[in-house]
Design an enzyme around this catalytic site. Sequence first.
Site, mmCIF file in Angstrom:
data_model
loop_
_atom_site.group_PDB
_atom_site.id
_atom_site.type_symbol
_atom_site.label_atom_id
_atom_site.label_comp_id
_atom_site.label_asym_id
_atom_site.label_seq_id
_atom_site.Cartn_x
_atom_site.Cartn_y
_atom_site.Cartn_z
ATOM 1 N N HIS A 18 -11.469 -2.896 -7.751
ATOM 2 C CA HIS A 18 -12.384 -2.175 -7.089
ATOM 3 C C HIS A 18 -13.610 -1.975 -7.678
ATOM 4 O O HIS A 18 -14.800 -1.866 -6.994
ATOM 5 C CB HIS A 18 -11.728 -0.677 -6.689
ATOM 6 C CG HIS A 18 -10.477 -0.874 -5.852
ATOM 7 N ND1 HIS A 18 -9.433 -0.185 -5.982
ATOM 8 C CD2 HIS A 18 -10.154 -1.565 -4.577
ATOM 9 C CE1 HIS A 18 -8.403 -0.540 -5.397
ATOM 10 N NE2 HIS A 18 -8.908 -1.505 -4.601
ATOM 11 N N LYS A 42 0.561 8.922 5.655
ATOM 12 C CA LYS A 42 0.809 7.726 4.604
ATOM 13 C C LYS A 42 1.219 8.804 3.504
ATOM 14 O O LYS A 42 0.744 9.699 3.200
ATOM 15 C CB LYS A 42 -0.410 7.103 4.437
ATOM 16 C CG LYS A 42 -0.237 5.705 3.932
ATOM 17 C CD LYS A 42 -1.186 4.861 4.065
ATOM 18 C CE LYS A 42 -1.507 3.719 3.149
ATOM 19 N NZ LYS A 42 -2.484 3.068 3.082
#
Length: 152
Positions: A18, A42
Amino acid sequence: MQKIALFAGSFDPFTKGHESIVLKALQIFDSIVIGIGTNTSKKYLFPIEKRVQHIEGIFKGNDKVSVVVYEGLTVNYCSEHNIHHLIRGLRNTQDFEYETSIAHVNNSLTHIETVFLLTELKYSALNSSIVREIYKSKGSIDSFVTHSELLV
Ligand code: ADP
């Protein structure tokens, strides 16, 4: 006009893959907003405060990178904040197939453009779920995550 792009993800946790995408994106855009998308249905391993603190620590001193947390559709966040570009990182053809369909949908919803950046070869097999597994098994994640101490 300042060119701003949003790099969105769950970043559970934010890996060196990332990080390399953000650094590449800074060569194209004036500033990058790293958006941690949260989804109430989630489950995440690292609490949201830790993920924010971790990413802010990695880019400390770089005023071209900021971190935000948002809920709901990424394109809605962009519309509300006048952002016209999304950054996505690509590791392989599976990423490409998955990401292109999302990019088409996003573009048809709001005319937002997605810019794909290819990961560095050394990070092409790196993903957050592998890092989570190593972390849960008490292994060292230092090779995959900068400033991993900020996640603790
Ligand atoms: P999501 O849960 O939305 O897939 P992630 O946090 O896993 O979010 O990833 C966010 C973005 O980072 C995606 O564009 C993904 O393809 C990209 N990405 C993930 N791992 C890597 C890597 N090793 N190298 C480059 N890009 C990556």
